[in-house]
Design an enzyme around this catalytic site. Sequence first.
Site, PDB file in Angstrom:
ATOM      1  N   HIS A   1       0.975  -1.076  -0.083  1.00 43.03           N
ATOM      2  CA  HIS A   1      -0.089  -0.085  -0.049  1.00 43.03           C
ATOM      3  C   HIS A   1       1.017   1.385   0.055  1.00 43.03           C
ATOM      4  O   HIS A   1       1.830   1.358   0.840  1.00 43.03           O
ATOM      5  CB  HIS A   1      -0.880   0.068   1.066  1.00 43.03           C
TER       6      HIS A   1
ATOM      7  N   ARG B   1      -5.792  10.806   0.131  1.00 42.37           N
ATOM      8  CA  ARG B   1      -5.342  11.276  -1.040  1.00 42.37           C
ATOM      9  C   ARG B   1      -6.483  11.733  -2.113  1.00 42.37           C
ATOM     10  O   ARG B   1      -6.690  12.564  -2.757  1.00 42.37           O
ATOM     11  CB  ARG B   1      -4.403  10.349  -1.740  1.00 42.37           C
TER      12      ARG B   1
END
Length: 296
Positions: A60, A80
Amino acid sequence: ETEEYHVVYAKAVVLATGGFGRLHIQGFPTTNHYGATGDGLVLGYRAGVPIRYLGAVQYHPTGAIFPEQIVGLLITEKVRGSGADVLNVDGEKFVFPLEPRDVEAAAIIRECAPVEKGGRGKGVRTPTGNYGVWLDTPLIDLLYGEGTIERKLPAMVRMYRRFGIDMTKEPILVYPTLHYQNGGLRIKPDGSTNVPGLYAGGEVTGGVHGTNRLMGNSLLDVVVYGRRSGTSAALYAKEQFRDFGKPTLQHVYEYEKELAEIGVPEDKISPVLLPNYVPEHVRKKQLTSYYQGNLY
């Protein structure tokens, strides 16, 4: 705890032990639970089940790299997706924040790696000596108004505040974390393996996601193949009437004999069950002793 082996008789067995994140492949931190030590892979392989795509590991892109207490903890893509940029030590945006996981993770690793190892040497050194990049969380409030972070990520905000970090006012440090084992034991569509009576489902298996799992599909995997393997195992067990004889550990003895014949070191015990994070210098002072060796 007792270092004893127990042989359990069963007409069918379902392996659902998850991945191997706690082996910390290549030294990476992990999002995985403490039991994710690859035990199902070891058990299945020793029984004769082929393995596929084991080299395909998903990292990740954004795992916490500071503070030390939460290193490896997953920092969701929602951060994000909500507007936070990924920045290097110079405050430069070096990658689009919503690239696929493998692309995003590779870019961050390359940014942090030293120049002599092919990287750019632009990582941020943490107070504990690790390297990461900035995840510009305050940008979310600047883009969408004060209070947006609190509203969208309340638990994360509270977690960081416990460590004296206000992610609404200052960026957080992240680095890729070992997240998912794409490869594993080879299974058939019904969850069965090539070993009669042995079934598997979830992250211990390989091939369901190819070599790069899409976000969210692991849940779909465990629901579908958990049900299929469980149902298939139950039907198989229901149909078995023959006497399997006395259960033994002969397959383990044969496996260890093969290891010795080809010269594979036996300095590690497997299955691991749980990782031991006690430093070596502390272990030497402990009064307890751990079993070291083989089953002979």
